[in-house]
Design a protein around this motif. Structure first.
Motif, mmCIF file in Angstrom:
data_model
loop_
_atom_site.group_PDB
_atom_site.id
_atom_site.type_symbol
_atom_site.label_atom_id
_atom_site.label_comp_id
_atom_site.label_asym_id
_atom_site.label_seq_id
_atom_site.Cartn_x
_atom_site.Cartn_y
_atom_site.Cartn_z
ATOM 1 N N LYS A 184 28.266 43.029 54.279
ATOM 2 C CA LYS A 184 28.672 42.155 55.380
ATOM 3 C C LYS A 184 30.190 42.058 55.457
ATOM 4 O O LYS A 184 30.779 42.175 56.528
ATOM 5 C CB LYS A 184 28.063 40.764 55.212
ATOM 6 N N ARG A 239 32.451 44.199 54.343
ATOM 7 C CA ARG A 239 33.003 45.485 54.763
ATOM 8 C C ARG A 239 32.818 45.702 56.270
ATOM 9 O O ARG A 239 33.737 46.142 56.957
ATOM 10 C CB ARG A 239 32.348 46.615 53.961
ATOM 11 N N LEU A 240 31.640 45.356 56.781
ATOM 12 C CA LEU A 240 31.369 45.539 58.205
ATOM 13 C C LEU A 240 32.231 44.622 59.070
ATOM 14 O O LEU A 240 32.726 45.034 60.116
ATOM 15 C CB LEU A 240 29.887 45.303 58.493
ATOM 16 N N GLN A 284 35.629 46.062 59.269
ATOM 17 C CA GLN A 284 35.647 47.195 60.200
ATOM 18 C C GLN A 284 35.666 46.709 61.643
ATOM 19 O O GLN A 284 36.370 47.265 62.490
ATOM 20 C CB GLN A 284 34.438 48.103 59.974
ATOM 21 N N THR A 325 34.149 49.359 64.571
ATOM 22 C CA THR A 325 32.690 49.300 64.688
ATOM 23 C C THR A 325 32.305 48.314 65.774
ATOM 24 O O THR A 325 33.119 47.499 66.196
ATOM 25 C CB THR A 325 32.044 48.920 63.327
ATOM 26 N N GLN A 369 26.337 48.082 65.826
ATOM 27 C CA GLN A 369 26.392 48.836 64.563
ATOM 28 C C GLN A 369 26.367 47.892 63.368
ATOM 29 O O GLN A 369 25.708 48.166 62.368
ATOM 30 C CB GLN A 369 27.642 49.714 64.527
ATOM 31 N N ILE A 370 27.071 46.787 63.476
ATOM 32 C CA ILE A 370 27.067 45.791 62.397
ATOM 33 C C ILE A 370 25.659 45.241 62.208
ATOM 34 O O ILE A 370 25.149 45.158 61.098
ATOM 35 C CB ILE A 370 28.055 44.645 62.700
ATOM 36 N N ALA A 389 23.248 47.863 60.684
ATOM 37 C CA ALA A 389 23.579 48.137 59.276
ATOM 38 C C ALA A 389 23.162 46.977 58.375
ATOM 39 O O ALA A 389 22.628 47.193 57.284
ATOM 40 C CB ALA A 389 25.072 48.420 59.133
#
Length: 108
Positions: free
Chosen positions: A18, A20-21, A24, A30, A34-35, A38
């Motif tokens: 979470k 890291r996303l 991004q 991103t 996409q989040i 993922a």
């Protein structure tokens, strides 16, 4: 190994994923869809059907959110991301404004 055991083992990784996303997303690398996908698949290890049962959203709505399609309603987005442990926020579109807001949090 049972499905419940796998989910328990994955919990610490979910928080790292979470973080890291979100980083991004804040850097513009991103999309919300996409989040969501993922976190659903990698963090929570849930199917779209399971998400639908827990949120009351249709599978089409969940698919549209994850594929950045259509124009989902705000309440649907909020329900979906709440399940994933996120909330929607308003951020400046200009990267320079966003960078200046985030700077105090990224300095060591």
């Amino acid at each position: 190994m049972t499905q419940q055991k796998r989910r328990t083992d994955a919990v610490p990784d979910r928080f790292e994923l979470k973080q890291r996303l979100v980083q991004q997303m804040l850097s513009g690398n991103t999309t919300l869809g996409q989040i969501g996908k993922a976190l659903r698949t990698g963090g929570l290890q849930m199917s779209q059907t399971e998400v639908c049962k827990l949120t009351g959203l249709s599978r089409q709505v969940v698919s549209d959110i994850e594929n950045d399609n259509g124009n989902p309603r705000l309440d649907n987005l909020r329900s979906y991301f709440k399940l994933l442990g996120l909330e929607l926020a308003v951020l400046p579109r200009q990267r320079t404004e966003l960078d200046s807001l985030l700077k105090p949090y990224t300095e060591v």
